[in-house]
Write a protein that holds these residues in place. Structure first.
Motif, short mmCIF file in Angstrom:
data_model
loop_
_atom_site.label_atom_id
_atom_site.label_comp_id
_atom_site.label_asym_id
_atom_site.label_seq_id
_atom_site.Cartn_x
_atom_site.Cartn_y
_atom_site.Cartn_z
N GLU A 86 0.83 -1.20 0.00
CA GLU A 86 0.00 0.00 0.00
C GLU A 86 0.87 1.25 0.00
O GLU A 86 0.54 2.25 -0.64
N VAL A 87 1.96 1.20 0.77
CA VAL A 87 2.84 2.38 0.82
C VAL A 87 3.38 2.71 -0.56
O VAL A 87 3.39 3.87 -1.00
N TRP A 88 3.83 1.73 -1.30
CA TRP A 88 4.47 1.95 -2.62
C TRP A 88 3.64 1.37 -3.75
O TRP A 88 4.14 0.79 -4.70
N GLY A 89 2.34 1.57 -3.67
CA GLY A 89 1.45 1.07 -4.71
C GLY A 89 1.74 1.69 -6.08
O GLY A 89 1.55 1.04 -7.13
N SER A 90 2.22 2.93 -6.12
CA SER A 90 2.45 3.60 -7.41
C SER A 90 3.58 2.97 -8.20
O SER A 90 3.65 3.12 -9.43
N ILE A 91 4.50 2.30 -7.50
CA ILE A 91 5.63 1.70 -8.23
C ILE A 91 5.66 0.19 -8.04
O ILE A 91 6.69 -0.45 -8.25
N TRP A 92 4.48 -0.38 -7.62
CA TRP A 92 4.50 -1.82 -7.32
C TRP A 92 4.79 -2.65 -8.56
O TRP A 92 5.43 -3.71 -8.46
N ASP A 93 4.38 -2.17 -9.73
CA ASP A 93 4.69 -2.93 -10.95
C ASP A 93 6.19 -3.05 -11.16
O ASP A 93 6.67 -4.02 -11.76
N ASP A 94 6.95 -2.07 -10.69
CA ASP A 94 8.41 -2.09 -10.86
C ASP A 94 9.10 -2.94 -9.80
O ASP A 94 10.06 -3.65 -10.08
N ILE A 95 8.59 -2.85 -8.53
CA ILE A 95 9.33 -3.53 -7.45
C ILE A 95 8.67 -4.83 -7.00
O ILE A 95 9.27 -5.61 -6.25
N GLY A 96 7.41 -5.05 -7.44
CA GLY A 96 6.72 -6.27 -7.01
C GLY A 96 7.50 -7.54 -7.31
O GLY A 96 7.66 -8.40 -6.44
N PRO A 97 8.02 -7.71 -8.57
CA PRO A 97 8.79 -8.93 -8.87
C PRO A 97 10.02 -9.07 -7.98
O PRO A 97 10.41 -10.20 -7.63
N LEU A 98 10.63 -7.95 -7.57
CA LEU A 98 11.80 -8.03 -6.70
C LEU A 98 11.40 -8.54 -5.33
O LEU A 98 12.12 -9.34 -4.69
N VAL A 99 10.25 -8.04 -4.84
CA VAL A 99 9.77 -8.47 -3.52
C VAL A 99 9.48 -9.97 -3.53
O VAL A 99 9.87 -10.71 -2.62
N GLU A 100 8.78 -10.44 -4.56
CA GLU A 100 8.44 -11.85 -4.64
C GLU A 100 9.70 -12.72 -4.68
O GLU A 100 9.78 -13.76 -4.02
N ALA A 101 10.71 -12.30 -5.47
CA ALA A 101 11.95 -13.08 -5.57
C ALA A 101 12.67 -13.09 -4.24
O ALA A 101 13.26 -14.11 -3.83
N THR A 102 12.64 -11.95 -3.50
CA THR A 102 13.33 -11.89 -2.21
C THR A 102 12.62 -12.79 -1.20
O THR A 102 13.27 -13.51 -0.41
N LEU A 103 11.28 -12.76 -1.15
CA LEU A 103 10.55 -13.61 -0.22
C LEU A 103 10.73 -15.08 -0.55
O LEU A 103 10.55 -15.95 0.32
N ALA A 104 11.13 -15.35 -1.81
CA ALA A 104 11.43 -16.74 -2.18
C ALA A 104 12.83 -17.13 -1.77
O ALA A 104 13.27 -18.26 -2.03
N GLY A 105 13.55 -16.22 -1.12
CA GLY A 105 14.88 -16.54 -0.60
C GLY A 105 16.04 -16.02 -1.45
O GLY A 105 17.20 -16.32 -1.15
N GLU A 106 15.76 -15.26 -2.52
CA GLU A 106 16.83 -14.77 -3.37
C GLU A 106 17.19 -13.34 -2.99
O GLU A 106 16.32 -12.49 -2.80
N ARG A 107 18.47 -13.06 -2.89
CA ARG A 107 18.92 -11.69 -2.62
C ARG A 107 19.01 -10.94 -3.95
O ARG A 107 19.54 -11.46 -4.94
N GLN A 108 18.50 -9.71 -4.01
CA GLN A 108 18.45 -8.92 -5.24
C GLN A 108 19.29 -7.65 -5.06
O GLN A 108 19.17 -6.94 -4.05
N THR A 109 20.14 -7.38 -6.08
CA THR A 109 20.93 -6.15 -6.09
C THR A 109 20.72 -5.45 -7.43
O THR A 109 20.93 -6.06 -8.49
N LEU A 110 20.29 -4.23 -7.40
CA LEU A 110 20.04 -3.46 -8.62
C LEU A 110 20.75 -2.11 -8.52
O LEU A 110 20.86 -1.53 -7.42
N THR A 111 21.21 -1.65 -9.65
CA THR A 111 21.97 -0.39 -9.69
C THR A 111 21.33 0.55 -10.69
O THR A 111 21.01 0.14 -11.81
N ASP A 112 21.19 1.81 -10.33
CA ASP A 112 20.73 2.88 -11.20
C ASP A 112 19.42 2.49 -11.88
O ASP A 112 19.28 2.50 -13.11
N VAL A 113 18.40 2.17 -11.05
CA VAL A 113 17.06 1.86 -11.55
C VAL A 113 16.23 3.13 -11.49
O VAL A 113 16.19 3.83 -10.47
N MET A 114 15.60 3.47 -12.61
CA MET A 114 14.78 4.68 -12.67
C MET A 114 13.39 4.37 -12.12
O MET A 114 12.72 3.46 -12.58
#
Length: 819
Positions: A86-114
Motif C-alpha cells: 500500500e505504501v508503494w502502490g504507485s511503483i508496485w509494478d516495478d518492485i513487485g517482482p523483486l519483492v516476490e523473488a526476495t521472499l522466495a529466498g533470493e537476494r536482489q541487487t540493482l543499480t541505477d534503476v529509474m
C-alpha cells in the motif's frame, strides 16, 4: 510498554514513533509479543545511518530508519506499520517482482534503476541503487525483507552529462580540420585525432611516440626535430612548419604545428597540448595581395564612403596600388602610386580622376594604359612586367598584378593594380643568367675538348696506318704479298674509322637507323654463338628466355653491336673467366632511370649479367660518357657504352645498370615491344630477279662535294652504269624534268645546301613514283630522327659492292611493284 521497547535505539525519530504507537490492533500485536528476529532487525536498521526499510510478516508491514524518511515524501505520515504494497502502490509494478523473488529466498541487487516515487505528489524521474535481502525468523523461514537503498540520480545525471561532454568533444575534435594532439614531457606522442591518420595514411598507433615523423618530408625532419627538442627543453611553446605527404593525393602539403605545455603546482610540465593545421595555401599565396584584395572586397559596397579607408590600407605597403572603376576612374590610390605618377607626369592623381584624361598629353602611355586596364576591367586576372619612371633617368621595372573587384553579390565593379618594384630581382636574375650561360659554355667547351681529343687520338691512329700503307703501296718493287697486306690494312682501317664514327653518332643519337621487326628470343640464340667467339672458352655463356615470342622494332645490326659491347666489357670485368648470362623478360614497364620518368610500355628487357669486379659507385654516372674508360691504355676506346646508350635512347628505350663491387654488374637494355609482323604469302620476292639483272643503268648522281661526286660517278661507271652528275637538288629536278624517262635510278646525298636529299626524294616520289631513289649520308639529323623516310639508304663510307647491291634491290623492287 517502555520496558518492552528497550531494543529501540535512543535518539531515533522513527524509534520514538514506533514506541508511541499502539500496536495491539495490528497483525503484529503488542511489541512484547514481537519475535526476537524482528526486534534485532529493527534495532540494527534504526541504528544505521544508511537509508533502509524492513517489510515484516504476511502483510509485509513497513518499518524504516531515519535516513529513509525523506524518501517517503508525502507518504511519511501514514507509512509506518502499513502494508508495504500500500505504501508503494504507485511503483508496485516495478518492485513487485523483486519483492516476490526476495521472499522466495533470493537476494536482489540493482543499480541505477529509474523509479517515479512522486515524493512531492507529482511525477518525477529519479534513479536508485538498492539491495533486497530476505529476513528469516528463528525457524529459518523467510518472514520479511530488508532493503538498503541510496539515490543515484545526481550521479546518473552527472555521468550522462560527462558522456555528452565527451561525445561533444570527440565530435568537435574529429570534425575539426585541424589535428589536435598531446605528448608527454619527453616528446612522445600520446594522442591525436583520426584526422592525422586520414591525412597521412598512417595506421592507428603508428604515430605514437616518434612515429608521426615518418609522415614528414625527409628534408623537413631534421629542422622539425631540432625545433621540437628546443621547445621540450626550454618549455617555450612549439611553433614549426613542415611538410607531410597527403595519402589521398600523394602530394606534400605544408603544415603548422603549435603546442603549449600544462604544468602542475610546482611548475613542472605534465603534458603538451597542440594542434596541426594545413597552411599550404597560405604559404603559397601572396599575403600582401590577399590582404589588400580582402580589404577592398569587404568595403566595395560603400565605395565612396570607404575609399579613404582603402587608401589607408594601401599605405601599409610600398607597392604601387590603384583601383579603377569600369570608366577608368580612380576608386583608390596609395601615396606610392601618386608620388611615382606625379614624378613622371607632373600631375598628382586623386580619387575620382579619370586615368585616361590625366594621360591625354602622353598618347603612347595612354594607349598602353588603356590596353592593359581594359583587360583587367573585362574580368581578366593576370601579371605582367612594365617599366616606370622618368625617361630621363634610369627607369624602374615593376611587376604588375591585376585583380578583379566585385561587390557583395559577386558583380564585377572594377579592378585594381598591385605593382612591386622588381628591378633588383630582374638584375640579379640577369646576372645569374649570364653566369649560368658562362658555366654552360665552359662545360660545353670542356666536353667538346674531351670529345675532340678522343676523336683526334683515335683518328690519328687510324690515319697513321692508312698513310703508312699508302706510302708502301707507292713503291714500284713492292712484293705482291706485301701489297695485298697493305691494301687489307687500308680496308680494315676504313672499316674501323666507320665504326668509330657510327659509335659517336650512336652516342649523340644521330646515327641513321634501319629498324626492322624481329623476335628477340630467336635473335639472342643466334647472337649467343657469336658472343662465344668474342668472350672466349673460359666464359660460360647462359641464355635465359621466356616462352612465347617477343618482338621489337630496332636496327638489328646496332642491337647486335650493343650486345657485343656489353659482352666484351663483361669479359674484361671477369678477366676472361666466369659466368655471363643473357636474360630476356617481356611485357615490362620502363622504370625511372637516372632521373628520367618511366613508361608503362610494354618493353622488352635484355639483361647482360656478369660476375666481375663491379663498378664503383662514384663511376656509375660517368660510364656512358664517350672516351671514358677504366681500362688500361690500348685496351678500350671508351665508346662501347656510349654506343649502347645512344642506340637505346634513339630506339625509344633506355639502359639501366646495377653493380656491386666484387659481386658483378647487370646491364638491362629496355626496348619498346611491338606486335609480330604480318607476313603476306602472296608477295613475290624480287631479289632473285634483281640478282640476275646486270644490265647497265642510267643513274642520276646528286652530290655537292666535288671529290665525292667525282669518285661516285667513277665507281658507278666501273660497275657498268652510265651517270649524270647534278651538283645540287635543284639541278637534279631540272635534269629529271628535261628528260623524264632517261634515268633508271637516283643516287643522292642527304646533306646539301638548298633542298636536301630527303626533300628531293619526297618530291620525286610524288612526281615520278616509278623512279627509285637511293639516299646516302655519313650523318643526317633528319634521318636520325625518322629512319630513312621509306627510302633505300647507303651509309658513308660505302663500298662498290654496297652501291651495286642497293641499285639492284631498288630497281628490282620497283619493277616488281609495276603493273
Amino acid at each position: 510498554m517502555p520496558d518492552l521497547l528497550t531494543f529501540l535505539p535512543p535518539g531515533s525519530e522513527t524509534a520514538a514513533e514506533i514506541s508511541a504507537r499502539d500496536w495491539s490492533g495490528t497483525a503484529l500485536g503488542p511489541p512484547g509479543t514481537w519475535p526476537p528476529t524482528l526486534r534485532n532487525a529493527l534495532s540494527l536498521m534504526l541504528d544505521c545511518p544508511t537509508a533502509m526499510f524492513l517489510a515484516w510478516g504476511p502483510d509485509l508491514l513497513c518499518f524504516y530508519n531515519d535516513a529513509y524518511r525523506p524518501i517517503l515524501g508525502y507518504r511519511l505520515d501514514t507509512a509506518l506499520g502499513r502494508p508495504f504494497r500500500e505504501v508503494w502502490g504507485s511503483i508496485w509494478d516495478d518492485i513487485g517482482p523483486l519483492v516476490e523473488a526476495t521472499l522466495a529466498g533470493e537476494r536482489q541487487t540493482l543499480t541505477d534503476v529509474m523509479l517515479d516515487l512522486s515524493r512531492e505528489g507529482r511525477p518525477e524521474r529519479s534513479w536508485w541503487s538498492f539491495t533486497y535481502s530476505p529476513v528469516r525468523d528463528d525457524s529459518g523461514a523467510v518472514a520479511g525483507l530488508l532493503c538498503v537503498t541510496a539515490e543515484t540520480t545526481n550521479r546518473v545525471f552527472g555521468e550522462a552529462a560527462l558522456r555528452e561532454s565527451e561525445d561533444h568533444y570527440r565530435h568537435t575534435v574529429e570534425l575539426n580540420p585541424q589535428v589536435p594532439w598531446t605528448c608527454d614531457p619527453a616528446g612522445n606522442i600520446t594522442s591525436y585525432s583520426n584526422r592525422w591518420l586520414e591525412l597521412t595514411g598512417q595506421a592507428p598507433g603508428e604515430p605514437d611516440g616518434a612515429g608521426w615523423a615518418k609522415a614528414l618530408h625527409p628534408d623537413d625532419v631534421p629542422w622539425t626535430m631540432t625545433v621540437f627538442a628546443a621547445s621540450l627543453s626550454s618549455g617555450e611553446p612549439v611553433d614549426v612548419d613542415y611538410r607531410i605527404r597527403v595519402a589521398a593525393t600523394g602530394e606534400y602539403r605544408w603544415m603548422r604545428a603549435r603546442a603549449r605545455p600544462r604544468r602542475d603546482g610546482t611548475g613542472a610540465i605534465v603534458r603538451w597540448y597542440g594542434v596541426v593545421e594545413d597552411v599550404h595555401d597560405r604559404r603559397l599565396a601572396e599575403a600582401r595581395l590577399r590582404e589588400v584584395n580582402e580589404t577592398l572586397e569587404r568595403r566595395v559596397e560603400a565605395a565612396l564612403a570607404q575609399r579613404k579607408l582603402w587608401a589607408d590600407v594601401f599605405e601599409t605597403t610600398d607597392a604601387l596600388v590603384a583601383a579603377l572603376d569600369p570608366d577608368y576612374r580612380l576608386l583608390a590610390v596609395n601615396r606610392a602610386y601618386a608620388d611615382e605618377f606625379a614624378d613622371i607626369y607632373g600631375v598628382r592623381p586623386e580619387v575620382g580622376d579619370c586615368l585616361l584624361d590625366i594621360l591625354v598629353g602622353h598618347s603612347e602611355h595612354r594607349d598602353a594604359a588603356r590596353a592593359v586596364w581594359s583587360r583587367a576591367l573585362a574580368g581578366e586576372e593576370f601579371t605582367t612586367v612594365g617599366e616606370f619612371g622618368d625617361p630621363r633617368r634610369r627607369r624602374s621595372c615593376y611587376e604588375l598584378k591585376f585583380t578583379t573587384l566585385r561587390d557583395a553579390s559577386g558583380e564585377r565593379i572594377g579592378a585594381f593594380q598591385y605593382a612591386q618594384d622588381v628591378t633588383s630581382r630582374l638584375r640579379d636574375q640577369e646576372r645569374l643568367g649570364r653566369a649560368e650561360e658562362a658555366l654552360r659554355h665552359a662545360q660545353k667547351m670542356e666536353a667538346v675538348g674531351q670529345l675532340t681529343g678522343g676523336v683526334a687520338h683515335d683518328f690519328n691512329n687510324l690515319l697513321t696506318i692508312i698513310r703508312s700503307s699508302v706510302e708502301f703501296l707507292r713503291r714500284p718493287n713492292l712484293a705482291e704479298e706485301r701489297r695485298v697486306r697493305y691494301l687489307e690494312a687500308v680496308s680494315d682501317t676504313v672499316d674501323r674509322a666507320a665504326r668509330l664514327t657510327s659509335q659517336l653518332l650512336a652516342f649523340a643519337r644521330r646515327q641513321p637507323l634501319k629498324p626492322e621487326v624481329f623476335d628477340l628470343r630467336e635473335r639472342l640464340s643466334d647472337v649467343a654463338d657469336m658472343l662465344n667467339a668474342v668472350t672466349g672458352a673460359r666464359i660460360r655463356l647462359a641464355v635465359e628466355v621466356p616462352d612465347g615470342a617477343c618482338h621489337v622494332r630496332v636496327d638489328q645490326a646496332q642491337f647486335e653491336t650493343a650486345l657485343i659491347n656489353l659482352a666484351v666489357n663483361a669479359r674484361d670485368a671477369m678477366d676472361g673467366e666466369g659466368r655471363l648470362t643473357l636474360r630476356l623478360a617481356c611485357g615490362r614497364p620502363l622504370p625511372g632511370i637516372r632521373g628520367h620518368a618511366g613508361a608503362l610500355g610494354p618493353f622488352a628487357a635484355v639483361s647482360v649479367v656478369d660476375e666481375g669486379v663491379g663498378i664503383a659507385l662514384g663511376l656509375l654516372d660517368r660510364i656512358f660518357e664517350p672516351f671514358f674508360t677504366t681500362k688500361e691504355t690500348g685496351k678500350g676506346t671508351g665508346l662501347g657504352l656510349s654506343q649502347v646508350i645512344g642506340f637505346a635512347k634513339q630506339s625509344g628505350g633506355d639502359i639501366e645498370v646495377a653493380s656491386e663491387v666484387g659481386r658483378g654488374t647487370t646491364f638491362t637494355l629496355y626496348l619498346p615491344q611491338v606486335d609480330p609482323p604480318v607476313w603476306n604469302d602472296d608477295a613475290g620476292s624480287p631479289g632473285a630477279d634483281a640478282e640476275d639483272d646486270e644490265r647497265g643503268l642510267c643513274v642520276l648522281v646528286v652530290e655537292d662535294n666535288l671529290e665525292v661526286g667525282r669518285f661516285c660517278t667513277q665507281l658507278l661507271e666501273d660497275l657498268g652504269h652510265g651517270t649524270v652528275w647534278a651538283h645540287n637538288a635543284e639541278a637534279a629536278l631540272a635534269e629529271v624534268e628535261r628528260t623524264p624517262f632517261r634515268f633508271d635510278a637516283v643516287f643522292s646525298d642527304v646533306v646539301m645546301p638548298g633542298i636536301g636529299g630527303v626533300a628531293l626524294a619526297r618530291r620525286l616520289r610524288t612526281s615520278h613514283p616509278e623512279l627509285p631513289v637511293i639516299l646516302t649520308t655519313g650523318y643526317s639529323d633528319a634521318l636520325a630522327r625518322d629512319d630513312a623516310h621509306g627510302f633505300e639508304l647507303v651509309r658513308k663510307p660505302y663500298s662498290a659492292e654496297q652501291v651495286a647491291r642497293a641499285l639492284r634491290a631498288v630497281v628490282a623492287r620497283h619493277r616488281h611493284a609495276s603493273p
